[in-house]
Write a protein that holds these residues in place. Structure first.
Motif, PDB file in Angstrom:
ATOM      1  N   LYS A  17      -8.969 -16.704  -7.462  1.00  0.00           N
ATOM      2  CA  LYS A  17      -7.768 -15.911  -7.183  1.00  0.00           C
ATOM      3  C   LYS A  17      -8.117 -14.433  -6.986  1.00  0.00           C
ATOM      4  O   LYS A  17      -7.507 -13.759  -6.156  1.00  0.00           O
ATOM      5  N   PHE A  18      -9.085 -13.922  -7.743  1.00  0.00           N
ATOM      6  CA  PHE A  18      -9.538 -12.539  -7.545  1.00  0.00           C
ATOM      7  C   PHE A  18     -10.062 -12.362  -6.121  1.00  0.00           C
ATOM      8  O   PHE A  18      -9.814 -11.349  -5.476  1.00  0.00           O
ATOM      9  N   ALA A  19     -10.794 -13.358  -5.622  1.00  0.00           N
ATOM     10  CA  ALA A  19     -11.332 -13.292  -4.258  1.00  0.00           C
ATOM     11  C   ALA A  19     -10.201 -13.217  -3.239  1.00  0.00           C
ATOM     12  O   ALA A  19     -10.248 -12.414  -2.301  1.00  0.00           O
ATOM     13  N   ILE A  20      -9.185 -14.022  -3.430  1.00  0.00           N
ATOM     14  CA  ILE A  20      -8.043 -14.014  -2.506  1.00  0.00           C
ATOM     15  C   ILE A  20      -7.334 -12.665  -2.566  1.00  0.00           C
ATOM     16  O   ILE A  20      -6.920 -12.122  -1.535  1.00  0.00           O
ATOM     17  N   GLU A  21      -7.193 -12.106  -3.766  1.00  0.00           N
ATOM     18  CA  GLU A  21      -6.558 -10.791  -3.881  1.00  0.00           C
ATOM     19  C   GLU A  21      -7.377  -9.725  -3.163  1.00  0.00           C
ATOM     20  O   GLU A  21      -6.829  -8.860  -2.487  1.00  0.00           O
ATOM     21  N   GLY A  22      -8.694  -9.783  -3.294  1.00  0.00           N
ATOM     22  CA  GLY A  22      -9.545  -8.797  -2.623  1.00  0.00           C
ATOM     23  C   GLY A  22      -9.432  -8.889  -1.112  1.00  0.00           C
ATOM     24  O   GLY A  22      -9.310  -7.864  -0.418  1.00  0.00           O
ATOM     25  N   ILE A  23      -9.472 -10.089  -0.588  1.00  0.00           N
ATOM     26  CA  ILE A  23      -9.322 -10.279   0.857  1.00  0.00           C
ATOM     27  C   ILE A  23      -7.941  -9.803   1.301  1.00  0.00           C
ATOM     28  O   ILE A  23      -7.802  -9.135   2.333  1.00  0.00           O
ATOM     29  N   SER A  24      -6.933 -10.117   0.522  1.00  0.00           N
ATOM     30  CA  SER A  24      -5.563  -9.732   0.876  1.00  0.00           C
ATOM     31  C   SER A  24      -5.382  -8.219   0.866  1.00  0.00           C
ATOM     32  O   SER A  24      -4.682  -7.669   1.726  1.00  0.00           O
ATOM     33  N   GLU A  25      -6.003  -7.530  -0.099  1.00  0.00           N
ATOM     34  CA  GLU A  25      -5.927  -6.061  -0.116  1.00  0.00           C
ATOM     35  C   GLU A  25      -6.536  -5.477   1.151  1.00  0.00           C
ATOM     36  O   GLU A  25      -5.992  -4.554   1.755  1.00  0.00           O
ATOM     37  N   ALA A  26      -7.685  -6.006   1.552  1.00  0.00           N
ATOM     38  CA  ALA A  26      -8.338  -5.514   2.767  1.00  0.00           C
ATOM     39  C   ALA A  26      -7.469  -5.806   3.993  1.00  0.00           C
ATOM     40  O   ALA A  26      -7.277  -4.940   4.851  1.00  0.00           O
ATOM     41  N   LEU A  27      -6.937  -7.016   4.075  1.00  0.00           N
ATOM     42  CA  LEU A  27      -6.086  -7.377   5.217  1.00  0.00           C
ATOM     43  C   LEU A  27      -4.828  -6.524   5.266  1.00  0.00           C
ATOM     44  O   LEU A  27      -4.327  -6.200   6.347  1.00  0.00           O
ATOM     45  N   HIS A  28      -4.319  -6.153   4.115  1.00  0.00           N
ATOM     46  CA  HIS A  28      -3.131  -5.297   4.044  1.00  0.00           C
ATOM     47  C   HIS A  28      -3.358  -4.019   4.844  1.00  0.00           C
ATOM     48  O   HIS A  28      -2.516  -3.619   5.655  1.00  0.00           O
ATOM     49  N   GLY A  29      -4.510  -3.397   4.640  1.00  0.00           N
ATOM     50  CA  GLY A  29      -4.823  -2.178   5.380  1.00  0.00           C
ATOM     51  C   GLY A  29      -5.199  -2.430   6.836  1.00  0.00           C
ATOM     52  O   GLY A  29      -4.857  -1.651   7.722  1.00  0.00           O
ATOM     53  N   GLU A  30      -5.904  -3.514   7.073  1.00  0.00           N
ATOM     54  CA  GLU A  30      -6.354  -3.820   8.438  1.00  0.00           C
ATOM     55  C   GLU A  30      -5.212  -4.227   9.356  1.00  0.00           C
ATOM     56  O   GLU A  30      -5.219  -3.896  10.548  1.00  0.00           O
ATOM     57  N   LEU A  31      -4.246  -4.955   8.828  1.00  0.00           N
ATOM     58  CA  LEU A  31      -3.188  -5.513   9.662  1.00  0.00           C
ATOM     59  C   LEU A  31      -1.943  -4.636   9.758  1.00  0.00           C
ATOM     60  O   LEU A  31      -1.138  -4.815  10.679  1.00  0.00           O
ATOM     61  N   ALA A  32      -1.787  -3.693   8.837  1.00  0.00           N
ATOM     62  CA  ALA A  32      -0.602  -2.829   8.856  1.00  0.00           C
ATOM     63  C   ALA A  32      -0.409  -2.122  10.199  1.00  0.00           C
ATOM     64  O   ALA A  32       0.722  -2.088  10.710  1.00  0.00           O
ATOM     65  N   PRO A  33      -1.470  -1.573  10.819  1.00  0.00           N
ATOM     66  CA  PRO A  33      -1.264  -0.925  12.113  1.00  0.00           C
ATOM     67  C   PRO A  33      -0.782  -1.884  13.211  1.00  0.00           C
ATOM     68  O   PRO A  33      -0.248  -1.450  14.233  1.00  0.00           O
ATOM     69  N   LEU A  34      -0.956  -3.161  12.989  1.00  0.00           N
ATOM     70  CA  LEU A  34      -0.514  -4.159  13.959  1.00  0.00           C
ATOM     71  C   LEU A  34       0.902  -4.662  13.660  1.00  0.00           C
ATOM     72  O   LEU A  34       1.413  -5.543  14.357  1.00  0.00           O
ATOM     73  N   GLY A  35       1.497  -4.129  12.599  1.00  0.00           N
ATOM     74  CA  GLY A  35       2.834  -4.553  12.217  1.00  0.00           C
ATOM     75  C   GLY A  35       2.868  -5.817  11.383  1.00  0.00           C
ATOM     76  O   GLY A  35       3.932  -6.384  11.155  1.00  0.00           O
ATOM     77  N   VAL A  36       1.701  -6.257  10.920  1.00  0.00           N
ATOM     78  CA  VAL A  36       1.628  -7.454  10.091  1.00  0.00           C
ATOM     79  C   VAL A  36       1.569  -7.022   8.628  1.00  0.00           C
ATOM     80  O   VAL A  36       0.740  -6.180   8.260  1.00  0.00           O
ATOM     81  N   ARG A  37       2.429  -7.573   7.819  1.00  0.00           N
ATOM     82  CA  ARG A  37       2.498  -7.211   6.408  1.00  0.00           C
ATOM     83  C   ARG A  37       1.853  -8.302   5.561  1.00  0.00           C
ATOM     84  O   ARG A  37       1.957  -9.490   5.876  1.00  0.00           O
TER      85      ARG A  37
END
Length: 141
Positions: A17-37
Motif C-alpha cells: 500500500k505504501f508503494a501505491i501511495e508513492g506512485i499515486s503522489e507522483a501521478l498527482h503532480g504529473e497528471l494535474a497539468p493534464l486535468g487528471v486528478r
C-alpha cells in the motif's frame, strides 16, 4: 489506511500500500497539468469479507519472540471480522461522490478509525522531527 500507517504483523500488506501511495503522489503532480486528478482512498475498517478466511490467510505457526509485537494485531484482526465499524455502502458512495468534485483531495480517509490512525502517525512524525531536528540540521554546510 495501511499505506499511510502500517502495523506489526501486516508489514508486507502495508508495504504494498505504501508503494501505491508513492506512485499515486507522483501521478498527482504529473497528471494535474493534464486535468487528471488523483485521490488516494485510505479506508479504515469496513464490514466486508476482508478479515474473513475467504480473503485473509494467516500462518498458524508463530515465533514466540514476535508474540509481543505482532500478537495483538493478529488477535485484533481475527476478532474483528464482521465487527468493523465502517458501512461499505456509505464508503462506496463517498468514493463515487469524490469523483464529482472539481478539486478532490490527494488523500481521502474513510471512517473515524482511519482518521485516528492518520492523526496518530502525523503526531509521531512531528514529535520525532522536533526531537531530532538538531541532528538533521547538523548535516548541512
Amino acid at each position: 489506511m495501511g499505506g499511510f500507517a502500517t502495523a506489526p504483523a501486516v508489514g508486507l500488506y502495508g508495504a504494498s500500500k505504501f508503494a501505491i501511495e508513492g506512485i499515486s503522489e507522483a501521478l498527482h503532480g504529473e497528471l494535474a497539468p493534464l486535468g487528471v486528478r488523483v485521490t488516494i482512498v485510505e479506508p479504515g475498517g469496513f464490514r466486508t469479507d476482508f478479515l474473513s478466511t475467504l480473503s485473509m490467510q494467516v500462518e498458524p505457526a508463530s515465533i514466540a519472540d514476535y508474540v509481543a509485537g505482532a500478537g495483538p494485531v493478529r488477535e485484533a484482526l481475527a476478532g474483528n471480522d464482521g465487527r468493523q465499524p465502517g458501512d461499505p455502502v456509505k464508503a462506496a458512495k463517498a468514493v463515487v461522490d469524490i469523483t464529482e468534485v472539481v478539486e478532490p483531495p490527494l488523500r481521502l480517509q474513510l471512517g473515524a478509525d482511519a482518521i485516528e490512525r492518520v492523526e496518530a502517525k502525523l503526531d509521531l512524525v512531528r514529535r520525532e522531527l522536533d526531537q531530532w531536528r538538531h541532528v538533521a540540521l547538523s548535516t548541512g554546510t
